[in-house]
Design an enzyme around this catalytic site. Structure first.
Site, mmCIF file in Angstrom:
data_model
loop_
_atom_site.group_PDB
_atom_site.id
_atom_site.type_symbol
_atom_site.label_atom_id
_atom_site.label_comp_id
_atom_site.label_asym_id
_atom_site.label_seq_id
_atom_site.Cartn_x
_atom_site.Cartn_y
_atom_site.Cartn_z
ATOM 1 C CG HIS A 163 -8.466 12.362 -5.539
ATOM 2 N ND1 HIS A 163 -7.830 13.009 -4.498
ATOM 3 C CD2 HIS A 163 -9.611 13.059 -5.762
ATOM 4 C CE1 HIS A 163 -8.538 14.056 -4.122
ATOM 5 N NE2 HIS A 163 -9.632 14.104 -4.866
ATOM 6 C CB CYS A 179 -12.932 14.330 -6.184
ATOM 7 S SG CYS A 179 -12.876 14.912 -7.904
#
Length: 205
Positions: A163, A179
């Site tokens: 992301h 992440c």
């Protein structure tokens, strides 16, 4: 020394300078303002991005098919394989020790300006995240940034994402809750290249 050789040697600094300025212009273009976005993105000053972490096409000798995403966690780099020994290289931020994704996955879905809510594990690790349990809408203050690629295994969401982020200073570090984070400009570029079903290979050592 012949005239032709003297002329060649004199021209070398100009050629090198031309290459350097060309790379600089490309980098400026890669990280320029994006006013066309639903939430306009400001330009990122190149002084905030280390040269080795800027997006660029590079030689790549990994044995992966064209279109594969390769995440090299120790190196803090992500590669999108172009084939023929080439790849697009991006600088990334990765998960803190013990939180990083391991093994392979596929892109199960994609989203522009995604919403976000902390996972149950994130809330357990830091109860302050409970205030976000109802979710945070997409936008410039959302931790997932401008784009998200959701990583799946065997048809199930791993809860790991690739992301965006608006914190360029975190790229190159081990800072996230697991992440893989990229500059918004870079995750937009990757989002346009990768499709649902794209294979993701995560290298841990």
């Amino acid at each position: 020394m012949s005239i032709s050789r003297r002329g060649f040697l004199i021209g070398l600094p100009l050629f090198a300078a031309g290459c350097a300025s060309g790379e600089f212009r490309t980098a400026q273009s890669n990280y320029g303002a994006r006013p066309d976005e639903p939430f306009p993105i400001r330009a990122v000053p190149l002084s905030q991005i280390k040269p080795e972490l800027r997006r660029r096409e590079v030689e790549f000798d990994g044995d992966y098919p064209e279109g594969t995403i390769v995440v090299n966690t120790p190196e803090r780099r992500l590669y999108y394989v172009l084939g023929n020994g080439r790849a697009i290289r991006y600088g990334i931020g990765v998960g803190r020790e013990g939180l990083a994704l391991r093994g392979n996955a596929v892109v199960g879905r994609k989203a522009e300006w995604p919403s976000w809510r902390p996972t149950d594990n994130m809330i357990r690790r830091d109860p302050r995240n409970r205030r976000y349990a109802g979710g945070v809408p997409g936008g410039p203050n959302n931790p997932l940034g401008a784009r998200a690629l959701y990583l799946y295994r065997n048809g199930r969401d791993t809860m790991f994402r690739i992301h965006g982020t608006n914190q360029p200073q975190t790229i190159g570090g081990a800072v996230s809750s697991g992440c893989i984070r990229m500059l918004n400009h870079d995750v937009i570029d990757l989002y346009e290249r990768a499709s649902v079903g794209t294979r993701v290979v995560v290298i841990q050592a």
